[in-house]
Design an enzyme around this catalytic site. Structure first.
Site, PDB file in Angstrom:
ATOM      1  N   ASP A   1       0.801  -1.235   0.000  1.00 44.36           N
ATOM      2  CA  ASP A   1       0.000   0.000   0.000  1.00 44.36           C
ATOM      3  C   ASP A   1       0.831   1.283   0.000  1.00 44.36           C
ATOM      4  OD1 ASP A   1      -2.290  -1.655   0.191  1.00 44.36           O
ATOM      5  OD2 ASP A   1      -1.849  -1.896   2.321  1.00 44.36           O
TER       6      ASP A   1
ATOM      7  N   GLY B   1     -10.939  -3.376   3.405  1.00 43.10           N
ATOM      8  CA  GLY B   1     -11.563  -2.209   4.034  1.00 43.10           C
ATOM      9  C   GLY B   1     -11.097  -1.963   5.468  1.00 43.10           C
TER      10      GLY B   1
ATOM     11  N   HIS C   1      -4.704  -2.783  -5.708  1.00 38.79           N
ATOM     12  CA  HIS C   1      -3.990  -1.663  -6.323  1.00 38.79           C
ATOM     13  C   HIS C   1      -4.996  -0.610  -6.752  1.00 38.79           C
ATOM     14  CE1 HIS C   1      -0.377  -4.396  -7.481  1.00 38.79           C
ATOM     15  NE2 HIS C   1      -0.491  -4.187  -6.188  1.00 38.79           N
ATOM     16  N   THR C   2      -4.843   0.589  -6.208  1.00 34.69           N
ATOM     17  CA  THR C   2      -5.759   1.666  -6.571  1.00 34.69           C
ATOM     18  C   THR C   2      -5.113   2.524  -7.647  1.00 34.69           C
ATOM     19  OG1 THR C   2      -6.450   1.609  -4.281  1.00 34.69           O
ATOM     20  CG2 THR C   2      -7.210   3.489  -5.593  1.00 34.69           C
TER      21      THR C   2
END
Ligand code: IMP
Ligand code: MG
Length: 333
Positions: free
Chosen positions: A15, A253, A46-47
């Site tokens: 992250d 989350g 992966h954002t």
């Protein structure tokens, strides 16, 4: 044949913004013909921001967004149902999913693997069944993609050797998952993931070490960790950093625990991964809380400005050896 291969490696607990770095590198026209995921499975998140839209991928490499062939390498494990879910989401978002390929050696995460991990709480895993799948892989009782007869899946299956070592020139970008501090050998065992997250492990995916060109090490200017051990520092500011930085697991989350950057641990990660380019993300978050600190063994060192903070980092690590970038934007490096 392979011309060169670059590796993106996370130097902390995952992250750190590898997705953004991969996205930025893959945007250079003609730079890469293949993007390969080299470890892990659906535990990753992966954002990526593409044309103003937020996209979260789990096992499919980001090359797909740039119209580049995207391979899930033999170091990975795959849950077939989750794979198709992710593939359909990308399809709906308008991407050409025929570019997605899976090496035939990839091990399958079965429903039994998933089920057997549901009550796991010692490590605080993502409960995606990856640990049990790797356990069967090394117990030599696992099932591989080539062993299951699924005509839908077969469309995506390739032999990565034939793909990379044929007539055509290949320029590869390796996209890792998790991070150095979660590596099964180098992390804080047993609070680790079940695969290898080092740059070296990329070479277990069909590319020899002699072809490696750049190694992009990615870190954040503060650190986060999701899992069951205590990691967060005692200062209330970590809650603010968590909110401003959006530090919640992209896959589960869960709130990520936050602490200051540890430079001696970072140096170790740089050394072991052979970093040539070092990228620090999220400096904007520390600038917004206007607090800058480094975690040493026994105490924290605080700085008045981000310039002083950056200077300290340059002084402490072997800075002349690699190119360093500090990023303040979720979209670019
Ligand atoms: P597993 O990979 O699901 O077995 O989880 C092992 C450890 O790695 C746990 O602490 C997870 O929270 C952590 N982990 C797994 N994948 C990621 C990731 O992509 N980012 C951050 N932590 C992760
Ligand atoms: Mg992530």
């Amino acid at each position: 044949m392979i011309k060169y291969a670059d590796i993106i490696v996370d130097l902390q607990h995952g992250d750190t913004g590898k997705g953004k770095v991969a996205h930025a590198l893959a945007s250079k026209p003609g730079e890469y013909t293949h993007i390969i995921r080299y470890n892990g499975g659906h535990n990753a998140g992966h954002t990526i921001y593409h044309n103003g839209k937020k996209i979260v991928t789990h096992v499919i490499p980001c090359g797909i967004i740039h119209g580049i062939k995207s391979i899930i390498g033999p170091g990975c494990v795959l849950n077939v149902a989750s794979f198709f879910e992710e593939l359909h989401e990308l399809e709906e978002a308008g991407f050409d999913t025929s570019l997605i390929k899976i090496d035939k050696r990839v091990h399958i995460v079965t429903s039994l693997h998933l089920l057997s991990e549901q009550n796991e709480s010692k490590i605080g895993t993502t409960k995606r069944g990856n640990g049990p799948a790797y356990k069967d892989k090394y117990g030599r009782i696992g099932k591989r993609v080539q062993d299951i007869h699924d005509p839908e899946l077969a469309k995506y299956v390739i032999d990565i050797y034939e793909e990379l070592h044929g007539e055509e020139e290949c320029r590869v970008l390796f996209e890792g998952a998790q991070g150095f501090k979660l590596d099964v050998d180098w992390g804080d065992y047993p609070y680790v993931t079940s695969s290898h997250c080092t740059a070296g492990s990329a070479c277990l995916n069909g590319v020899p070490p002699t072809k490696i060109r750049h190694i992009y090490g990615v870190a954040k200017v503060y650190e986060t960790y999701v899992g069951s051990k205590k990691f967060e520092g005692d200062e209330p500011i970590f809650q603010t950093i968590r909110e401003l930085g959006g530090e919640y697991g992209a896959t589960t989350g869960r709130p990520r625990q936050v602490n200051w950057l540890n430079l001696s641990e970072l140096q170790k990660a740089i050394d072991i991964n052979g970093v040539t380019h070092l990228i620090f993300n999220k400096l904007d978050i520390l600038e917004r809380v206007n607090t800058f600190a480094i975690r040493e063994e026994e105490w924290n060192t605080y700085f008045h400005t981000s310039d002083e903070f950056i200077q300290h980092i340059y002084d402490k690590i072997d800075a002349p050896l690699y190119k360093i970038t500090f990023s303040r934007s979720p979209q670019t490096i």
